[in-house]
Write a protein that holds these residues in place. Structure first.
Motif: not given
Ligand code: NAD
Length: 449
Positions: A221, A229, A233, A249, A252-253, A255-257
């Motif tokens: 977080r 992130s 990128r 948590e 989840r972070t 997975d997004r990336l």
């Protein structure tokens, strides 16, 4: 936590009220996004005296903004670069005034001023005085310029050096990525002895970390998630590390990336080994971001509060850094970025433990940077965030929180992405000449300035 005051001052009644009451009126900052990849307007290239460093014009041509020379005019000036590398006397400072005085008002909101200088010389006190004077000048202009604009000093190596080593730094400072960085002095290092840090050619300028593995601690977080992130990128394969207690948590972070996870307490005795095992092809970027606070005044502080903060914020950083460098898990051309804090520079009531740990990070970076470059080809730098809008600062009592937000030249808190962009600049393969630096990402906070 939303900065409602910043939103209020963007409305007509809010503007009226704050003007009448003489309250701070922060300008919303323009940050990088695919829609805002660069500043909007021309780059004005000025000189004070005879430049002492070659190649500035060539580097500025590659920054991506239309460049206008001293006598030219632009409809909109997004950035001003003043080459003051040749200023070596007190009288020469008059050229700095003469160059910037007529144009500073024409800088667009959210614009950038970068003054180029050289390192004050231990052998020439006139040159040293003039070059040190630039620091006071820059820090003052950053305080008064307003409208979301920023001002920095970049010291490039003199003695026949070229500006090329400063290219990644100028690209960062002259872009929307450095929105919350102001009043800073950055020293570009000369060629390091030994193998030196590696400046790989960029395979893909839009994704400069392609092919590199980056590990970020405390990535579930806040600032760590933003760093993960931004590095993803920029093309890195990211390993997101955080304590097993926040496994979900973290997942989840990650997975997004498209990142992998490493649930691990960084204070574990085998932390370095487990990190190395998670990156079998070697680590290109190591970001020490995990950190905790356990605030109490010294007289009331339990021994456990002291010990845990030093252990997480400093000792584990020293230990894992040493082991990963020694084992070669951090590959040549690698980048280490640690996380300090302005509390480590200014000190803070109730934070003797935290400020000691963060000042320790500064000591580590300054001492290890040159040696890690010489022995391993790795750079070591730190970010020192100021007031950043995260869960950590949301927990601060209201009045202290408001003071933290406003007591800086940009009159607002930063966002986690502001710190992440600075980390990404340090991490770039072409930032090889940026070493042993501590960059405050604090909107030029008055604390410790
Ligand atoms: P945060 O509390 O939101 O996140 C910190 C993360 O570190 C958490 O996910 C936590 O689980 C993880 N962590 C804590 N101990 C760990 C351990 N032993 N092993 C692995 N992970 C661990 O904090 P943040 O605001 O995002 O701060 C990130 C860093 O930036 C910290 O080092 C902090 O001291 C520093 N910093 C933050 C601010 C700010 O304004 N938020 C200002 C200055 C410095």
């Amino acid at each position: 936590m939303a900065d409602r005051y910043l939103h209020l001052t963007g409305t007509a009644p809010g503007r009226f009220l704050t003007r009448r009451l003489g309250l701070p009126r922060p300008t919303p900052l323009l940050r990088w996004s695919p829609e805002i990849p660069r500043l909007d307007g021309a780059l004005l290239h000025l000189t004070a005296g005879v430049p002492a460093v070659a190649g500035v014009a060539e580097v500025l041509d590659r920054v991506g903004l239309p460049v206008v020379g001293g006598s030219g005019r632009a409809d909109r000036t997004a950035a001003i670069v003043l080459d003051a590398t040749g200023v070596a006397t007190a009288a020469g400072l008059g050229d700095v005034y003469a160059a910037l005085h007529p144009v500073v008002r024409s800088l667009a909101p959210g614009g950038r001023v970068v003054v180029l200088g050289t390192v004050p010389s231990p052998a020439d006190h006139h040159q040293a005085a003039a070059q040190q004077a630039l620091e006071g000048f820059v820090r003052s202009l950053a305080k008064e310029i307003g409208r979301g604009a920023t001002v920095q000093l970049v010291r490039v190596p003199g003695g026949g050096g070229t500006a090329e080593a400063a290219e990644s730094t100028l690209r960062f400072l002259l872009s929307p990525r450095s929105a919350y960085v102001s009043g800073q002095v950055i020293e570009i290092t000369a060629e390091a002895p030994g193998p030196g840090p590696v400046a790989d050619p960029l395979t893909d300028p839009a994704a400069p970390l392609t092919g590199r593995t980056a590990l970020v601690t405390g990535a579930a977080r806040g600032i760590g998630a933003a760093v993960a992130s931004v590095l993803a990128r920029d093309g890195a394969r990211v390993i997101a590390l955080d304590v097993p207690g926040v496994r979900e948590e973290l997942a989840r972070t990650a997975d997004r990336l498209g990142a992998t996870t490493l649930p691990l307490d960084i204070t574990a005795p085998d932390a370095a080994e487990r990190i190395a095992a998670a990156a079998p092809d070697g680590l290109g970027v190591l970001v020490h971001n995990a950190g905790i606070t356990r605030d109490r005044r010294l007289a009331n502080m339990p021994a456990g509060h002291w010990a845990s903060v030093i252990e997480v914020n400093l000792d584990s950083v020293l230990r894992t850094t040493d082991e990963l460098l020694k084992s070669g898990a951090l590959t040549r051309g690698g980048r280490i970025v640690a996380t300090a804090s302005i509390a480590g520079i200014a000190g803070n009531t109730g934070q003797t433990n935290y400020a000691a740990s963060k000042a320790g990070i500064i000591g580590l970076v300054r001492s290890l940077g040159p040696r890690a470059a010489a022995d391993h080809g790795v750079t070591v730098n730190a970010v020192a965030p100021g007031f950043i809008e995260t869960r950590m600062t949301a927990a601060v009592p209201l009045f202290i929180r408001e003071a933290g937000r406003r007591l800086n030249s940009l009159s607002q808190g930063g966002l986690p992405v502001d710190v992440a962009e600075a980390v990404a600049w340090f991490a770039r393969p072409d930032s090889a000449a940026v070493n042993g630096q501590v960059l405050r990402v604090c909107g030029q906070s008055l604390l410790g300035a």
